[in-house]
Write a protein that holds these residues in place. Structure first.
Motif, mmCIF file in Angstrom:
data_model
loop_
_atom_site.group_PDB
_atom_site.id
_atom_site.type_symbol
_atom_site.label_atom_id
_atom_site.label_comp_id
_atom_site.label_asym_id
_atom_site.label_seq_id
_atom_site.Cartn_x
_atom_site.Cartn_y
_atom_site.Cartn_z
ATOM 1 N N PHE A 25 6.863 -4.791 2.046
ATOM 2 C CA PHE A 25 8.810 -4.339 2.121
ATOM 3 C C PHE A 25 9.127 -2.756 1.952
ATOM 4 O O PHE A 25 10.750 -3.179 1.388
ATOM 5 C CB PHE A 25 9.448 -5.618 1.715
ATOM 6 C CG PHE A 25 9.289 -6.607 2.634
ATOM 7 C CD1 PHE A 25 9.549 -6.937 3.842
ATOM 8 C CD2 PHE A 25 8.948 -7.567 2.094
ATOM 9 C CE1 PHE A 25 9.110 -7.716 4.778
ATOM 10 C CE2 PHE A 25 8.334 -9.055 2.780
ATOM 11 C CZ PHE A 25 8.589 -9.143 4.086
ATOM 12 N N CYS A 26 8.353 -2.331 0.944
ATOM 13 C CA CYS A 26 8.865 -0.730 0.777
ATOM 14 C C CYS A 26 7.399 0.335 1.165
ATOM 15 O O CYS A 26 6.647 -0.267 1.736
ATOM 16 C CB CYS A 26 8.811 -1.070 -1.807
ATOM 17 S SG CYS A 26 7.468 -1.755 -2.065
ATOM 18 N N ARG A 27 8.186 0.887 0.747
ATOM 19 C CA ARG A 27 6.516 2.387 0.920
ATOM 20 C C ARG A 27 5.981 2.864 -0.851
ATOM 21 O O ARG A 27 4.862 3.529 -0.474
ATOM 22 C CB ARG A 27 7.742 3.834 0.270
ATOM 23 C CG ARG A 27 8.203 3.442 1.979
ATOM 24 C CD ARG A 27 8.902 5.049 2.136
ATOM 25 N NE ARG A 27 10.126 5.177 3.425
ATOM 26 C CZ ARG A 27 10.241 5.615 3.797
ATOM 27 N NH1 ARG A 27 10.159 7.918 3.195
ATOM 28 N NH2 ARG A 27 10.566 6.248 5.299
ATOM 29 N N CYS A 28 5.574 1.821 -1.318
ATOM 30 C CA CYS A 28 5.100 2.568 -2.232
ATOM 31 C C CYS A 28 2.698 1.226 -1.307
ATOM 32 O O CYS A 28 2.738 0.760 -0.766
ATOM 33 C CB CYS A 28 4.705 1.176 -3.666
ATOM 34 S SG CYS A 28 6.439 1.131 -4.451
ATOM 35 N N GLU A 29 2.326 2.943 -1.767
ATOM 36 C CA GLU A 29 0.791 2.566 -1.496
ATOM 37 C C GLU A 29 0.363 1.306 -1.804
ATOM 38 O O GLU A 29 0.341 1.159 -3.633
ATOM 39 C CB GLU A 29 -0.040 3.829 -1.768
ATOM 40 C CG GLU A 29 0.183 4.710 -0.568
ATOM 41 C CD GLU A 29 -0.468 6.627 -0.898
ATOM 42 O OE1 GLU A 29 -1.343 5.631 -1.472
ATOM 43 O OE2 GLU A 29 0.322 7.014 -0.940
ATOM 44 N N VAL A 43 11.715 -1.389 -4.936
ATOM 45 C CA VAL A 43 12.065 -2.798 -4.026
ATOM 46 C C VAL A 43 10.892 -3.796 -4.379
ATOM 47 O O VAL A 43 11.550 -5.022 -4.694
ATOM 48 C CB VAL A 43 11.526 -2.762 -2.330
ATOM 49 C CG1 VAL A 43 11.296 -3.946 -2.113
ATOM 50 C CG2 VAL A 43 13.099 -1.679 -2.440
ATOM 51 N N CYS A 44 9.972 -3.561 -4.816
ATOM 52 C CA CYS A 44 8.707 -4.067 -5.312
ATOM 53 C C CYS A 44 8.589 -4.962 -6.921
ATOM 54 O O CYS A 44 8.681 -6.020 -7.597
ATOM 55 C CB CYS A 44 7.802 -4.229 -5.069
ATOM 56 S SG CYS A 44 6.776 -2.447 -5.622
ATOM 57 N N LEU A 45 10.360 -4.157 -7.616
ATOM 58 C CA LEU A 45 10.250 -4.430 -9.010
ATOM 59 C C LEU A 45 11.411 -5.212 -8.860
ATOM 60 O O LEU A 45 12.015 -5.560 -10.281
ATOM 61 C CB LEU A 45 10.587 -3.993 -10.166
ATOM 62 C CG LEU A 45 9.239 -2.690 -10.170
ATOM 63 C CD1 LEU A 45 9.313 -1.264 -11.470
ATOM 64 C CD2 LEU A 45 8.477 -3.880 -10.828
HETATM 65 ZN ZN LIG Z 1 7.277 -0.416 -4.052
#
Ligand SMILES: [Zn+2]
Length: 462
Positions: A25-29, A43-45
């Motif tokens: 759900f986010c752009r983190c690799e 988002v992921c935090l």
């Molecule tokens: Zn993220």
């Protein structure tokens, strides 16, 4: 099975990390082995106000898997919040799918023809990773403190739920191995238990022959070893049968398997779906996969491992065919067979060796045909994994173990040294070393001394 006999009933929930570039759900690799907490964002935090955007590729991969398992693909799938508290879940809920998963009922055929029902396959996000430190076992009990690595938080996770159709530990393993191979061949996940990209929750209950319905099941969570899954199922079977026969009432619970004692101990009583208070995720619209997309993905589903096992079984036998395909060694055997090695021999050779560069198949086939020693063959395969190899060059440097090729050389050496031969036959076996040396010299050091010694002995006896 006769009346009164117990049978085990197993269902598996398999989780596979999808091989997307970025998180669900986010752009983190996605990052395996990167320094802790370096792949995170609001988002992921779970920073307040940060909004999720679904990963289209993950949705496609899930549909692809669903098509391979003959699942109905939902016209409208809904993401749902699964609420629970855990330190590695900063939102306080996991985004999953509940009432409307992407993939509905399907089926998975085993090589013996037994069909395992697939209840559903859905898409969710993985939690972060908690590391328990300062203790002896790496578990939370006894740890001095725990740390959370949020790199894993938000990794797309595919969950495949089987019906309770598996009837032995062996069958459960067979299902799991072939499902893993299917997932790998679809190119959607590495599905590697050692790396944590494949895990399974194992549901086990028992019942007596002829009994309808199911007794309470034990759920063994987060198993990441094939061997332990098999052993845990067998241990659960033994413990449950003992309990039922003693007249105990079993309750549905989560259990932990301890490989040291080979026993299961209760972890906590099973939470019901109500406890999670699932509700549709208000930050995401439902997923409505267009028919064109589903059609396109349907065209990408390759021939399934079980189909190829059926094709290979005639020539290799069922057990060998299963082993070859389920271990992912099949392509090597086929590559060698395409270069003229008999399939059965190619399968036996491929089973015990690491992957090689495909362009080396021709050279390897030549080396196989030269009947070199096992050691020399191992060496050739090891080299074939590193870079291009040249068969002529290789055979020129390697030991010659082929009896047919060595026989004329040995005959010539025997004919050239009648005195030494007579001495040997007179009982002085030490002369053999001299004759071996002569063969080595004539063969320019390429002969395998072990084979030469054996051949010389045989010829000198006659
Ligand atoms: Zn993220």
């Amino acid at each position: 099975m006769s009346a009164g006999e117990w049978e085990v009933v197993v269902g598996l929930e398999v989780h596979a990390h999808l091989k997307t570039r970025t998180k669900m759900f986010c752009r983190c690799e996605l990052s395996y082995g990167a320094p802790e907490n370096t792949h995170t964002c609001p988002v992921c935090l779970a920073h307040p106000g940060a909004l999720p955007v679904p990963n289209a590729r993950a949705i496609e991969m899930t549909i692809l898997l669903g098509l391979a398992l003959d699942c109905e693909i939902a016209g409208r799938a809904v993401f749902a919040r699964k609420n629970y508290f855990y330190p590695d879940l900063p939102k306080g809920y996991q985004i999953s799918q509940y009432e409307a998963p992407l993939c509905g009922p399907g089926r998975f055929e085993l090589p013996d023809g037994h069909e395992i029902g697939i209840v559903r396959a859905h898409l969710e996000e993985d939690a972060a990773k908690t590391v328990h430190a300062g203790g002896a076992t790496g578990r939370s009990v006894g740890a001095e403190y725990s740390l959370v690595d949020f790199n894993r938080g938000g990794t797309p996770l595919l969950e495949i739920v089987s019906a309770p159709d598996l009837r032995s530990a062996e069958e459960a393993m067979s299902y799991l191995r072939l499902l893993r191979q299917t997932i790998r061949e679809l190119g959607i996940s590495d599905a590697d238990m050692e790396k944590g990209t494949l895990r399974a929750d194992v549901n086990v209950s028992v019942r007596q022959a002829g009994e309808e319905g199911f007794r309470p099941r034990w759920e063994i969570k987060n198993m990441n070893s094939f061997r332990f899954i098999g052993r845990a199922i067998e241990a659960a079977f033994r413990q449950q049968v003992t309990a039922h026969e003693a007249g105990e009432d079993l309750v549905q619970s989560t259990y932990d398997y301890d490989p040291d004692t080979d026993r299961l101990t209760v972890h906590r009583s099973k939470e019901e779906a109500d406890d999670y208070r699932y509700f549709p995720e208000p930050d995401l619209v439902p997923v409505e996969p267009p028919a064109e997309l589903v059609d396109r993905l349907r065209g990408q589903v390759p021939e399934l491992p079980v189909v190829r096992i059926e094709q290979l079984a005639g020539e290799l036998g069922l057990a060998s065919a299963v082993e070859l395909v389920a271990t992912g060694n099949e392509w090597k055997a086929q590559a060698l067979a395409a270069e003229g090695v008999e399939l059965k021999a190619a399968a036996a050779i491929a089973m015990n060796r690491d992957d090689f560069l495909p362009e080396n198949a021709g050279a390897l086939a030549q080396i196989v045909h030269a009947n070199v020693t096992r050691e020399a063959l191992d060496e050739a395969f090891a080299a074939a994994a590193e870079g291009p190899i040249d068969a002529e060059d290789y055979l020129g440097r390697t030991a010659l173990g082929d009896e047919d090729a060595l026989a004329p050389v040995i005959d010539a050496v025997i004919a050239a040294h009648p005195d030494q031969v007579e001495t040997y036959r007179g009982g002085k076996e030490g002369v053999l070393g001299f004759l071996v040396g002569q063969v080595m010299r004539v063969s320019q050091g390429k002969a395998d001394p072990k084979v030469v010694t054996q051949l010389l002995r045989e010829k000198l006896r006659s």
